[in-house]
Design a protein around this motif. Structure first.
Motif, PDB file in Angstrom:
ATOM      1  N   LEU A   1       0.827  -1.210   0.000  1.00  0.00           N
ATOM      2  CA  LEU A   1       0.000   0.000   0.000  1.00  0.00           C
ATOM      3  C   LEU A   1       0.859   1.256   0.000  1.00  0.00           C
ATOM      4  CD1 LEU A   1      -2.688  -1.095   2.607  1.00  0.00           C
ATOM      5  CD2 LEU A   1      -3.077  -0.750   0.163  1.00  0.00           C
ATOM      6  N   LYS A   2       1.926   1.241   0.782  1.00  0.00           N
ATOM      7  CA  LYS A   2       2.830   2.395   0.868  1.00  0.00           C
ATOM      8  C   LYS A   2       3.419   2.709  -0.505  1.00  0.00           C
ATOM      9  CE  LYS A   2       6.802   4.081   3.561  1.00  0.00           C
ATOM     10  NZ  LYS A   2       7.790   4.342   2.500  1.00  0.00           N
TER      11      LYS A   2
ATOM     12  N   ASP B   1       0.702   3.859  -3.030  1.00  0.00           N
ATOM     13  CA  ASP B   1       0.302   5.233  -2.732  1.00  0.00           C
ATOM     14  C   ASP B   1       1.360   6.225  -3.218  1.00  0.00           C
ATOM     15  OD1 ASP B   1      -1.508   7.180  -1.233  1.00  0.00           O
ATOM     16  OD2 ASP B   1       0.403   7.529  -0.218  1.00  0.00           O
ATOM     17  N   GLU B   2       2.617   5.887  -3.011  1.00  0.00           N
ATOM     18  CA  GLU B   2       3.709   6.751  -3.490  1.00  0.00           C
ATOM     19  C   GLU B   2       3.661   6.925  -5.004  1.00  0.00           C
ATOM     20  OE1 GLU B   2       7.289   4.896  -2.115  1.00  0.00           O
ATOM     21  OE2 GLU B   2       6.988   5.496  -0.018  1.00  0.00           O
TER      22      GLU B   2
ATOM     23  N   LYS C   1      -4.822   4.836  -7.021  1.00  0.00           N
ATOM     24  CA  LYS C   1      -6.043   5.006  -6.227  1.00  0.00           C
ATOM     25  C   LYS C   1      -6.511   3.645  -5.716  1.00  0.00           C
ATOM     26  CE  LYS C   1      -7.629   9.026  -8.832  1.00  0.00           C
ATOM     27  NZ  LYS C   1      -8.624   9.530  -9.810  1.00  0.00           N
TER      28      LYS C   1
ATOM     29  N   TYR D   1      -4.536   6.159   4.267  1.00  0.00           N
ATOM     30  CA  TYR D   1      -4.700   6.325   2.820  1.00  0.00           C
ATOM     31  C   TYR D   1      -6.172   6.526   2.472  1.00  0.00           C
ATOM     32  CZ  TYR D   1      -0.118   4.043   3.018  1.00  0.00           C
ATOM     33  OH  TYR D   1       1.176   3.704   3.322  1.00  0.00           O
ATOM     34  N   ASP D   2      -6.415   7.298   1.420  1.00  0.00           N
ATOM     35  CA  ASP D   2      -7.775   7.433   0.902  1.00  0.00           C
ATOM     36  C   ASP D   2      -8.174   6.132   0.232  1.00  0.00           C
ATOM     37  OD1 ASP D   2      -8.051  10.069   1.704  1.00  0.00           O
ATOM     38  OD2 ASP D   2      -7.237  10.867  -0.171  1.00  0.00           O
ATOM     39  N   CYS D   3      -9.438   5.749   0.385  1.00  0.00           N
ATOM     40  CA  CYS D   3      -9.901   4.504  -0.223  1.00  0.00           C
ATOM     41  C   CYS D   3     -11.377   4.635  -0.573  1.00  0.00           C
ATOM     42  CB  CYS D   3      -9.680   3.339   0.735  1.00  0.00           C
ATOM     43  SG  CYS D   3     -10.149   1.742   0.042  1.00  0.00           S
TER      44      CYS D   3
END
Length: 209
Positions: free
Chosen positions: A35-36, A39-40, A44, A60-62
């Motif tokens: 996820l990290k 996201d970087e 989305k 994080y946005d989800c």
């Protein structure tokens, strides 16, 4: 020279950018590193239930699957992702004009990466659980997502179990949020191995009961 240009164009056509990931997993361990990195890379996230809460819990946005489908999770969680807007987003061929027109017509978001971890059927059987508990661990949505992502490996990256988390992380670290056809085909092969093993385990249980 002309051959070289054609070769480069083909390679570029086979390289796909990951922009949106559908993540629906039973086991969350090991997911945070993925996820990290995603996201970087500006990917989305789209998810359901516990996985969505886990993703948001990490900051994080989800987007909720139900916000895309306009349907809630129903039948005690038996039906969450089984919807044309989800499977259309996975199965749509990016180079097919008709598919692309229908995606616009029905407002279907393209899903470029599917990360799934199936319900632990074999572990549930081994634990001595009741028949009802075992039946509930027969995954439907997850196995369908795996098959859809693997079928459309030309455009979609499928991660069919947590064993493949480090495989995807390695690709992301090397190439960013891009995959080659060879990467996607390799993961599709692993996906069908996961699917085959899972169905075999279920079949064997039914034969014994």
């Amino acid at each position: 020279m002309q051959q070289s240009i054609k070769f480069n164009i083909n390679i570029m056509a086979e390289t796909k950018q990951i922009k949106r990931a559908l993540i629906s997993v039973f086991h969350k361990d090991g997911l945070d590193d993925l996820l990290k990195k995603l996201d970087e890379e500006g990917v989305k996230f789209l998810s359901t239930g516990g996985t969505q809460k886990f993703i948001e819990g990490l900051g994080y946005d989800c987007q909720k699957v139900e916000d895309v489908t306009t349907y809630p999770s129903i039948l005690g969680g038996r039906v969450k992702t089984l919807h044309p807007k989800i499977f259309g987003g996975i199965l749509a061929r990016r180079d097919n004009a008709g598919d692309q027109e229908q995606m616009k017509e029905y407002d279907i978001p393209a899903i470029d990466l599917v990360i799934v971890d199936l319900y632990p059927f074999e572990q549930t059987v081994a634990s001595g659980a009741s028949e009802q508990e075992i039946i509930e661990k027969i995954d439907i949505g997850g196995i369908s997502l795996i098959r859809a992502g693997a079928k459309n490996f030309n455009d979609v990256v499928i991660v069919p179990s947590k064993a493949e988390y480090p495989v995807l992380l390695s690709i992301l670290n090397q190439k960013g949020a891009q995959t080659d056809l060879e990467d996607r085909r390799m993961l599709a092969e692993r996906a069908f191995a996961v699917s085959s093993h899972y169905d075999t385990a279920i079949h064997e249980w039914f034969m014994k009961h």
